[in-house]
Design a protein around this motif. Structure first.
Motif, PDB file in Angstrom:
ATOM      1  N   GLY A 205       0.766  -1.241   0.000  1.00 18.30           N
ATOM      2  CA  GLY A 205       0.000   0.000   0.000  1.00 18.30           C
ATOM      3  C   GLY A 205       0.798   1.292   0.000  1.00 18.30           C
ATOM      4  O   GLY A 205       0.209   2.365   0.051  1.00 18.30           O
ATOM      5  N   ALA A 206       2.113   1.214  -0.070  1.00 18.54           N
ATOM      6  CA  ALA A 206       2.888   2.450  -0.242  1.00 18.54           C
ATOM      7  C   ALA A 206       2.711   2.893  -1.691  1.00 18.54           C
ATOM      8  O   ALA A 206       2.703   2.077  -2.599  1.00 18.54           O
ATOM      9  N   ARG A 207       2.538   4.186  -1.908  1.00 15.17           N
ATOM     10  CA  ARG A 207       2.296   4.692  -3.266  1.00 15.17           C
ATOM     11  C   ARG A 207       3.469   5.530  -3.730  1.00 15.17           C
ATOM     12  O   ARG A 207       4.006   6.337  -2.978  1.00 15.17           O
TER      13      ARG A 207
ATOM     14  N   VAL B  84       5.676  10.085 -15.190  1.00 15.62           N
ATOM     15  CA  VAL B  84       5.520   8.942 -16.089  1.00 15.62           C
ATOM     16  C   VAL B  84       4.377   8.071 -15.585  1.00 15.62           C
ATOM     17  O   VAL B  84       4.476   7.450 -14.533  1.00 15.62           O
ATOM     18  N   GLY B  85       3.294   8.034 -16.338  1.00 15.78           N
ATOM     19  CA  GLY B  85       2.183   7.147 -16.022  1.00 15.78           C
ATOM     20  C   GLY B  85       1.519   7.433 -14.691  1.00 15.78           C
ATOM     21  O   GLY B  85       1.827   8.407 -14.017  1.00 15.78           O
ATOM     22  N   PRO B  86       0.604   6.545 -14.296  1.00 18.02           N
ATOM     23  CA  PRO B  86      -0.087   6.705 -13.018  1.00 18.02           C
ATOM     24  C   PRO B  86       0.799   6.260 -11.852  1.00 18.02           C
ATOM     25  O   PRO B  86       1.803   5.583 -12.047  1.00 18.02           O
ATOM     26  N   ALA B  87       0.388   6.639 -10.651  1.00 11.24           N
ATOM     27  CA  ALA B  87       1.096   6.197  -9.444  1.00 11.24           C
ATOM     28  C   ALA B  87       0.975   4.677  -9.331  1.00 11.24           C
ATOM     29  O   ALA B  87       0.084   4.058  -9.908  1.00 11.24           O
ATOM     30  N   CYS B  88       1.891   4.099  -8.584  1.00 10.19           N
ATOM     31  CA  CYS B  88       1.934   2.654  -8.400  1.00 10.19           C
ATOM     32  C   CYS B  88       1.890   2.368  -6.902  1.00 10.19           C
ATOM     33  O   CYS B  88       2.596   3.022  -6.124  1.00 10.19           O
ATOM     34  N   ALA B  89       1.079   1.416  -6.485  1.00  8.43           N
ATOM     35  CA  ALA B  89       1.004   1.014  -5.079  1.00  8.43           C
ATOM     36  C   ALA B  89       1.678  -0.339  -4.908  1.00  8.43           C
ATOM     37  O   ALA B  89       1.532  -1.228  -5.762  1.00  8.43           O
ATOM     38  N   THR B  90       2.420  -0.492  -3.816  1.00 14.40           N
ATOM     39  CA  THR B  90       3.100  -1.760  -3.576  1.00 14.40           C
ATOM     40  C   THR B  90       2.083  -2.866  -3.296  1.00 14.40           C
ATOM     41  O   THR B  90       1.059  -2.652  -2.654  1.00 14.40           O
ATOM     42  N   ASP B  91       2.388  -4.059  -3.785  1.00 10.64           N
ATOM     43  CA  ASP B  91       1.531  -5.228  -3.622  1.00 10.64           C
ATOM     44  C   ASP B  91       1.854  -5.921  -2.289  1.00 10.64           C
ATOM     45  O   ASP B  91       2.691  -5.435  -1.522  1.00 10.64           O
TER      46      ASP B  91
ATOM     47  N   ALA C  47       2.381   8.176  -0.398  1.00  6.15           N
ATOM     48  CA  ALA C  47       1.508   7.643   0.653  1.00  6.15           C
ATOM     49  C   ALA C  47       2.150   6.402   1.247  1.00  6.15           C
ATOM     50  O   ALA C  47       2.878   5.683   0.566  1.00  6.15           O
ATOM     51  N   VAL C  48       1.870   6.183   2.533  1.00 11.94           N
ATOM     52  CA  VAL C  48       2.396   5.006   3.235  1.00 11.94           C
ATOM     53  C   VAL C  48       1.236   4.250   3.872  1.00 11.94           C
ATOM     54  O   VAL C  48       0.165   4.822   4.093  1.00 11.94           O
ATOM     55  N   PRO C  49       1.433   2.970   4.166  1.00 10.81           N
ATOM     56  CA  PRO C  49       0.369   2.206   4.827  1.00 10.81           C
ATOM     57  C   PRO C  49       0.066   2.778   6.214  1.00 10.81           C
ATOM     58  O   PRO C  49       0.912   3.425   6.832  1.00 10.81           O
ATOM     59  N   GLU C  50      -1.131   2.507   6.682  1.00  9.76           N
ATOM     60  CA  GLU C  50      -1.554   2.961   8.013  1.00  9.76           C
ATOM     61  C   GLU C  50      -0.554   2.490   9.070  1.00  9.76           C
ATOM     62  O   GLU C  50      -0.053   1.365   9.022  1.00  9.76           O
ATOM     63  N   GLY C  51      -0.229   3.388   9.994  1.00 14.27           N
ATOM     64  CA  GLY C  51       0.717   3.068  11.052  1.00 14.27           C
ATOM     65  C   GLY C  51       2.153   3.407  10.713  1.00 14.27           C
ATOM     66  O   GLY C  51       3.049   3.224  11.523  1.00 14.27           O
ATOM     67  N   HIS C  52       2.402   3.895   9.504  1.00 17.57           N
ATOM     68  CA  HIS C  52       3.741   4.268   9.067  1.00 17.57           C
ATOM     69  C   HIS C  52       3.774   5.750   8.734  1.00 17.57           C
ATOM     70  O   HIS C  52       2.741   6.385   8.527  1.00 17.57           O
TER      71      HIS C  52
END
Length: 134
Positions: free
Chosen positions: A63-65, A89-96, A117-122
């Motif tokens: 969920g990090a973007r 370049v292109g759209p943002a990418c979120a970590t799987d 953006a970072v996952p909740e709690g980070h």
């Protein structure tokens, strides 16, 4: 028939020992395959891969973007606004779930990553920009 084939992108492009394959009276050679487009150079592309992990545990973070920016203005560092910004370049990418995010099919060049953006709690890093990278 004795011969060798060289492959590019999975297609046959060269056969040798043509004399053994020549069809009598046809003036040509039998060929069953696709040839690549030879009208110009094949573009070279690459990818930028991000692996996001928790700083304390080393576990992958989902969920990090990230945004990817191409260095285009000749000014060191990332410029996202102003008269002559770098190009996103292109759209943002979120970590799987494995913490991976990939930007692919990129022309060669210099790129910067910006974490947005970072996952909740980070917490977002103080400097969320990494690069340039080639």
């Amino acid at each position: 028939m004795r011969g060798r084939a060289a492959e590019a992108e999975g297609r046959v492009v060269v056969l040798d020992d043509f004399d053994q394959n020549k069809q009598a009276g046809s003036g040509g050679y039998p060929f069953d395959g696709d040839l690549p487009d030879c009208s110009g150079p094949t573009p070279v592309t690459g990818e930028v891969r991000v692996l996001k992990a928790d700083a304390e545990t080393g576990r992958a973070l989902r969920g990090a973007r990230f945004e990817l920016w191409r260095e285009t203005n000749g000014i060191a560092g990332l410029q996202t606004i102003g008269i002559n910004p770098d190009i996103r370049v292109g759209p943002a990418c979120a970590t799987d779930p494995a913490g991976l995010c990939t930007f692919d099919d990129l022309p060669l060049g210099e790129y910067c990553l910006r974490e947005t953006a970072v996952p909740e709690g980070h917490v977002l890093p103080t400097n969320p920009v990494f690069g340039p990278t080639r």
